[in-house]
Design an enzyme around this catalytic site. Structure first.
Site, PDB file in Angstrom:
ATOM      1  N   ASP A  99      -3.515  -4.223  -4.657  1.00 35.83           N
ATOM      2  CA  ASP A  99      -3.382  -5.357  -3.742  1.00 35.83           C
ATOM      3  C   ASP A  99      -4.740  -5.629  -3.097  1.00 35.83           C
ATOM      4  O   ASP A  99      -5.236  -4.805  -2.316  1.00 35.83           O
ATOM      5  CB  ASP A  99      -2.348  -4.990  -2.661  1.00 35.83           C
ATOM      6  CG  ASP A  99      -1.565  -6.185  -2.168  1.00 35.83           C
ATOM      7  OD1 ASP A  99      -2.167  -7.262  -2.055  1.00 35.83           O
ATOM      8  OD2 ASP A  99      -0.362  -6.036  -1.871  1.00 35.83           O
ATOM      9  N   ASP A 204      -3.987 -11.191  -2.206  1.00 32.45           N
ATOM     10  CA  ASP A 204      -3.194 -11.462  -1.016  1.00 32.45           C
ATOM     11  C   ASP A 204      -3.611 -12.780  -0.341  1.00 32.45           C
ATOM     12  O   ASP A 204      -4.805 -13.066  -0.239  1.00 32.45           O
ATOM     13  CB  ASP A 204      -3.414 -10.303  -0.029  1.00 32.45           C
ATOM     14  CG  ASP A 204      -2.591 -10.432   1.232  1.00 32.45           C
ATOM     15  OD1 ASP A 204      -1.370 -10.291   1.138  1.00 32.45           O
ATOM     16  OD2 ASP A 204      -3.166 -10.678   2.309  1.00 32.45           O
ATOM     17  N   GLU A 254      -1.017 -14.780  -4.332  1.00 31.96           N
ATOM     18  CA  GLU A 254       0.049 -15.180  -3.415  1.00 31.96           C
ATOM     19  C   GLU A 254      -0.274 -16.546  -2.818  1.00 31.96           C
ATOM     20  O   GLU A 254      -1.271 -16.705  -2.129  1.00 31.96           O
ATOM     21  CB  GLU A 254       0.169 -14.133  -2.303  1.00 31.96           C
ATOM     22  CG  GLU A 254       1.336 -14.404  -1.383  1.00 31.96           C
ATOM     23  CD  GLU A 254       1.252 -13.667  -0.061  1.00 31.96           C
ATOM     24  OE1 GLU A 254       2.308 -13.390   0.529  1.00 31.96           O
ATOM     25  OE2 GLU A 254       0.129 -13.381   0.403  1.00 31.96           O
ATOM     26  N   HIS A 323       8.027  -7.366   0.233  1.00 31.48           N
ATOM     27  CA  HIS A 323       7.997  -6.659   1.516  1.00 31.48           C
ATOM     28  C   HIS A 323       7.943  -7.615   2.708  1.00 31.48           C
ATOM     29  O   HIS A 323       7.867  -7.148   3.842  1.00 31.48           O
ATOM     30  CB  HIS A 323       6.775  -5.735   1.536  1.00 31.48           C
ATOM     31  CG  HIS A 323       5.500  -6.505   1.425  1.00 31.48           C
ATOM     32  ND1 HIS A 323       5.152  -7.208   0.292  1.00 31.48           N
ATOM     33  CD2 HIS A 323       4.499  -6.728   2.307  1.00 31.48           C
ATOM     34  CE1 HIS A 323       3.994  -7.824   0.484  1.00 31.48           C
ATOM     35  NE2 HIS A 323       3.575  -7.547   1.704  1.00 31.48           N
ATOM     36  N   ASP A 324       7.947  -8.917   2.462  1.00 27.93           N
ATOM     37  CA  ASP A 324       7.854  -9.891   3.555  1.00 27.93           C
ATOM     38  C   ASP A 324       9.150 -10.661   3.792  1.00 27.93           C
ATOM     39  O   ASP A 324       9.166 -11.600   4.599  1.00 27.93           O
ATOM     40  CB  ASP A 324       6.745 -10.917   3.253  1.00 27.93           C
ATOM     41  CG  ASP A 324       5.360 -10.316   3.259  1.00 27.93           C
ATOM     42  OD1 ASP A 324       5.141  -9.335   3.995  1.00 27.93           O
ATOM     43  OD2 ASP A 324       4.486 -10.820   2.526  1.00 27.93           O
TER      44      ASP A 324
HETATM   45  C1  GLC Z   1       0.558 -11.440   2.803  1.00 26.21           C
HETATM   46  C2  GLC Z   1       1.241 -10.088   2.768  1.00 26.21           C
HETATM   47  C3  GLC Z   1       1.781  -9.783   4.133  1.00 26.21           C
HETATM   48  C4  GLC Z   1       0.621  -9.725   5.093  1.00 26.21           C
HETATM   49  C5  GLC Z   1      -0.221 -11.003   5.028  1.00 26.21           C
HETATM   50  C6  GLC Z   1      -1.536 -10.784   5.659  1.00 26.21           C
HETATM   51  O1  GLC Z   1       1.423 -12.475   3.083  1.00 26.21           O
HETATM   52  O2  GLC Z   1       2.221 -10.090   1.763  1.00 26.21           O
HETATM   53  O3  GLC Z   1       2.518  -8.605   4.174  1.00 26.21           O
HETATM   54  O4  GLC Z   1       1.090  -9.556   6.391  1.00 26.21           O
HETATM   55  O5  GLC Z   1      -0.497 -11.403   3.704  1.00 26.21           O
HETATM   56  O6  GLC Z   1      -2.311  -9.922   4.867  1.00 26.21           O
END
Ligand code: GLC
Ligand code: CA
Length: 543
Positions: A99, A204, A254, A323-324
């Site tokens: 990640d 990310d 993402e 995880h979000d």
């Molecule tokens: C992404 C991650 C999340 C994190 C955010 C900031 O959305 O999946 O868990 O809080 O980025 O890094």
């Protein structure tokens, strides 16, 4: 398919390692814990793992705030443990994806410390802006941009007497990629991990790396548009990723901030040098405002768009949760039909064209946590929202909403067996264990023929054994009753008819002809679809 496009026919598994498995019984999941469980992962039919960040971090956002990208957070283990994991995974035919958090760092990162001090080369490594002042001389942020975690996206630094931009928590300053030094530093970090033989990166928050450079106010409640899916994000990304070009490295990005299908295409078009595939979230948290039930039409439309993206030359990941988000079965499924609802949604998603990624525990139909009070939340995002609520009644409202939506629902301890702490550790874990672990766990589900775990295995096996159709074949959506998702996957003269009732109601439905190659009910009634029934039929067609 190009030889190095292995990811187009692969299935992934996301590991949130803090909650996955604790190998040394200190209550915190660790890297050696992943190595211990590789057999389990391999047995699911998985080809690659994506591990949430394990770099050195003050853990404000569980590792998404990176202090040092080249070392490992001490509670997670050592560099030796990581090398071991990669070696072991590779020897089993599993690839490892790291990640990469590049939109921001931790404010404890040395780059930020240097930037605060205006050290040569680091002055503009982050976004620094002078304050505004009100008529009483009070310091105000430079504009109205709002953080994803609530409140202003700007934080005042008294040493520089300036604000820095932070789209997430206040200890996560955003990197400014107009700085050549920043680009070089991040490339250096990626080189470091490539030299350790990782197979790819999950990028990310990548749709936010470019910002509107005038820094003017955004539209109230829509300020995210000022830092989402902008042209300069593509420029920065192309620049950064020039170092992975011609290497056998996969990149998945993402995309937050409501990307259109054209935004998604720009990021994942195989003709551009950006990402190999994207995560977008339009299928999640879609509810009918009147009934409160899932908005099936919107969900199915979103699946259609993922296929459309691929037909346009992009590529999509296929996932229900991470995880979000709230757990899949607690978002869209049914507590009284966990295995059926999990397998129904899995069938609908994972037989599409794209790259399936299963989130740890999803394959068990793990549920959201029954939160009873606000002190149970760990997540920086949840805590911030509670803090921002000014009155008791507002606090109550925020709590009610967080119960269902908090990211902490997905972060409870992985349920391995029925022994104390769900077999995760012998020590009290860092976070909550869902009380349903006694009956909902890997050990129990291994032995039950129709457990979610075994249904997930069957669905993945079906996909992989017929990869010509499911990984590479055409995909055509068909009309179906409301809440029923139906599409046909075809390769040559073979077609698979995927029919899934996503609702908890019986649907009248005359089943088309074909041999049943998958059913999550065992027995099929031809004139109707039971709640959460999933059926896959196979036919030979005459062309
Ligand atoms: C992404 C991650 C999340 C994190 C955010 C900031 O959305 O999946 O868990 O809080 O980025 O890094
Ligand atoms: Ca541990």
């Amino acid at each position: 398919m190009e030889k190095n496009e292995w990811w187009k026919s692969a299935v992934g598994y996301q590991i949130y390692l803090k909650s996955f498995f604790d190998s040394n019984n200190d209550g915190v999941g660790d890297i050696a814990g992943i190595t211990n469980k590789l057999d389990y992962i391999k047995n699911l039919g998985v080809d690659f793992i994506w591990i949430s960040p394990f770099f050195d971090s003050p853990m404000d956002d569980n590792g998404y705030d990176v202090r040092d990208y080249k070392s490992i957070y001490s509670e997670y283990g050592t560099m030796e443990d990581f090398k071991n994991l990669v070696d072991r995974a590779h020897s089993m035919g599993l690839k490892v994806i790291v990640d990469m958090v590049i939109n921001h760092t931790s404010s404890e990162n040395n780059w930020f410390v240097k930037s605060v001090a205006r050290a040569t080369g680091f002055d503009d490594f982050y976004y620094w802006k002078d304050p505004k002042f009100d008529e009483n001389g009070k310091i105000l942020p430079p504009n109205n941009w709002q953080s994803f975690f609530g409140g202003s996206a700007w934080e005042y630094n008294s040493e520089r007497e300036q604000f820095y931009l932070r789209l997430f928590s206040k200890s996560m300053p955003d990197i400014n990629y107009n700085s050549r030094v920043a680009i070089k530093q991040i490339q250096d970090v990626m080189e470091f991990w490539m030299n350790l033989s990782v197979d790819g990166f999950r990028m990310d928050a990548i749709s936010h790396i470019g910002k509107v450079e005038s820094f003017k106010d955004g539209k109230v409640n829509h300020t995210y548009k000022m830092f989402s899916n902008l042209d300069n994000a593509h420029e920065f990304l192309t620049d950064i990723l020039s170092i992975v070009k011609n290497k056998n490295i996969v990149t998945m990005g993402e995309l937050g901030g409501c990307p259109t299908i054209y935004d998604q295409l720009k990021f994942s078009d195989s003709k551009r040098n950006e990402l190999n595939m994207v995560f977008e979230f339009s299928h999640l948290n879609r509810f009918n405002k009147k009934t409160g039930k899932p908005d099936y039409k919107a969900i199915i439309n979103s699946l259609k768009n993922k296929e459309k993206l691929i037909s346009m030359g992009g590529w999509s990941t296929l996932f229900w949760t991470n995880h979000d988000y709230q757990r899949l079965v607690s978002m869209y499924g049914n507590n009284k039909a966990l295995s059926k609802s999990a397998s129904a949604f899995a069938t609908a998603m994972y037989l599409l064209k794209g790259t399936p990624i299963i989130y740890q525990g999803e394959e068990l139909a793990m549920t959201g946590y029954p939160f009873k009070n606000e002190n149970e939340f760990e997540d920086v995002n949840a805590k911030m929202l509670i803090k921002l609520a000014s009155t008791e009644s507002e606090k109550k409202k925020v709590f009610e909403s967080l119960k269902n939506t908090s990211r902490d629902n997905a972060r409870t301890i992985m349920q391995w067996n029925g022994s104390v702490y769900a077999g995760f550790s012998e020590h009290k874990p860092w976070f909550l264990v869902n009380p349903n672990y006694h009956s909902l766990n890997v050990a129990v589900e291994q032995t039950e023929e129709h457990s979610a775990l075994n249904e997930y295995r069957k669905i993945i096996t079906l996909r992989k054994e017929n990869s010509d159709a499911f990984c590479f074949g055409d995909c055509t959506f068909k009309r179906a009753p409301r809440g029923v998702c139906r599409y046909i996957r075809r390769s040559g003269k073979t077609e698979y008819d995927v029919i899934v009732n996503l609702t908890d109601e019986v649907k009248k439905y005359l089943l088309p002809v074909g041999a049943i190659v998958y059913t999550n009910y065992g027995e099929v009634i031809r004139g109707e679809l039971s709640p959460f029934e999933a059926i896959v039929l196979k036919r030979q067609i005459l062309i």
